[in-house]
Design an enzyme around this catalytic site. Sequence first.
Site, PDB file in Angstrom:
ATOM      1  CE  LYS A 153      -3.952  -1.957   0.547  1.00 20.40           C
ATOM      2  NZ  LYS A 153      -5.256  -1.669  -0.395  1.00 20.40           N
ATOM      3  CG  ASP A 182      -4.202  -0.736  -3.671  1.00 21.60           C
ATOM      4  OD1 ASP A 182      -4.846   0.208  -4.300  1.00 21.60           O
ATOM      5  OD2 ASP A 182      -4.945  -1.456  -3.348  1.00 21.60           O
ATOM      6  CD  GLU A 208      -5.094  -2.733  -6.635  1.00 20.55           C
ATOM      7  OE1 GLU A 208      -4.507  -3.574  -6.611  1.00 20.55           O
ATOM      8  OE2 GLU A 208      -6.103  -2.683  -5.640  1.00 20.55           O
ATOM      9  CG  ASP A 233      -9.727  -2.039  -5.818  1.00 22.65           C
ATOM     10  OD1 ASP A 233     -10.846  -2.593  -5.772  1.00 22.65           O
ATOM     11  OD2 ASP A 233      -8.963  -2.020  -4.617  1.00 22.65           O
ATOM     12  CE  LYS A 257     -11.050  -4.476  -3.267  1.00 26.09           C
ATOM     13  NZ  LYS A 257      -9.776  -5.241  -2.995  1.00 26.09           N
TER      14      LYS A 257
HETATM   15  O1  LIG Z   1      -6.137  -7.232  -3.833  1.00 27.10           O
HETATM   16  C1  LIG Z   1      -5.259  -7.644  -2.909  1.00 27.10           C
HETATM   17  O2  LIG Z   1      -4.443  -8.438  -3.199  1.00 27.10           O
HETATM   18  C2  LIG Z   1      -5.632  -7.774  -1.430  1.00 27.10           C
HETATM   19  C3  LIG Z   1      -6.737  -7.092  -1.046  1.00 27.10           C
HETATM   20  C4  LIG Z   1      -6.693  -5.549  -0.621  1.00 27.10           C
HETATM   21  O3  LIG Z   1      -5.642  -4.969  -0.962  1.00 27.10           O
HETATM   22  C5  LIG Z   1      -7.891  -4.862  -0.309  1.00 27.10           C
HETATM   23  C6  LIG Z   1      -8.679  -5.435   0.606  1.00 27.10           C
HETATM   24  C7  LIG Z   1      -9.701  -4.982   1.327  1.00 27.10           C
HETATM   25  C8  LIG Z   1     -10.103  -3.786   0.934  1.00 27.10           C
HETATM   26  C9  LIG Z   1      -9.374  -3.204  -0.156  1.00 27.10           C
HETATM   27  C10 LIG Z   1      -8.234  -3.566  -0.601  1.00 27.10           C
HETATM   28  C11 LIG Z   1      -7.811  -3.111  -1.860  1.00 27.10           C
HETATM   29  O4  LIG Z   1      -7.203  -3.719  -2.887  1.00 27.10           O
HETATM   30  O5  LIG Z   1      -7.849  -1.591  -1.905  1.00 27.10           O
HETATM   31 MG   LIG Z   2      -7.040  -1.666  -4.197  1.00 27.34          MG
END
Ligand SMILES: O=C(O)CCC(=O)c1ccccc1C(=O)O
Ligand SMILES: [Mg+2]
Length: 316
Positions: A153, A182, A208, A233, A257
């Site tokens: 992140k 991300d 991301e 995302d 997701k």
């Molecule tokens: O996508 C992944 O590899 C892990 C999951 C993840 O990052 C995530 C998990 C919960 C809420 C938001 C996120 C996201 O991708 O932002």
């Molecule tokens: Mg994400």
Amino acid sequence: MGINFKNSQNNDQYRLSIQAYCRPFKQPLHTHHGVWRDRQGIWIQLCPIDEEESNDRGWGEIAPLPGFGSESVTEALQFCQSFGGQITDEQIRSIPDRFPACQFGFESALIDLHNWEAPPNLTQVCGLLPTGKAALDLQLPIWNQGYQTLKWKIAVAEISQELNDFQDLLSMLPDGIKVRLDANGGLTETQAHQWLQACADRPVEFLEQPLGISEFEAMLALSQEYPTPLALDESIATWQQFLNCYHAGWPGVMVVKPAILGFPSRLIEFCQADRVDMVLSSVFETAIARKMLLRLAATLNLQRALGLGTDCWFED
Ligand SMILES: O=C(O)CCC(=O)c1ccccc1C(=O)O
Ligand SMILES: [Mg+2]
């Protein structure tokens, strides 16, 4: 491996059991959206009313993510309770789009009822690193656990700090391991340029959601300017947003997701008709929704590592 959907003309009745849960993370997750300490959700169980003496049960999980546009846990719980312990196929098919996590949970339970085979355990999973410097001083290096892809992140601390930590992180990685960055929509356009310059010729699979969901055009432009792929995302977290971005010609990766995208059958149908460069990603759901995600992954025949490396964030 396919998923067996029961004949959709049926209008069977089910006894519905509801169980709210709260599962703390071992350590809080820091993202641009803030600090997250536990996963709250709802497990549901369906039992066909005319076969109650049999052992047929279907499990589903509702794991909302209101920050991404789904209903809240409270709204989902009230919705579940409104059925008074009994629900029909027709009522499940009619769950409105403002309850996408409920659409997922209820249809998952129906699918679970009609598919007895366990889903295959898929090996290509992307591990989720702790945010910030914590990724650098992991006790047991996560790259010894068989991951070929790791997610980190960003847009949480100062950018100059993060760019330094990023170089340190890359210098620690064995050859062949790729990183997903991300930003959770937290960069400015200038910062996105800085990150994409830092990513050039580095083992970065994609960046991301660099910008917020209102900045689709700017992300399109960025994706044409740099070699590192971009992924959406937050921009595609609801079914309508997903369709909008797809039909607007998004050229990059789509982080899907399923637990908040609504009916799994709708996603499967879409992917059978249209090619999507997709990463299937978790919302920190528990084993029940994970089972559905593995069924989906096997059915959709995905090329990229699954974003399901979140299990190790919970106590067993
Ligand atoms: O996508 C992944 O590899 C892990 C999951 C993840 O990052 C995530 C998990 C919960 C809420 C938001 C996120 C996201 O991708 O932002
Ligand atoms: Mg994400």
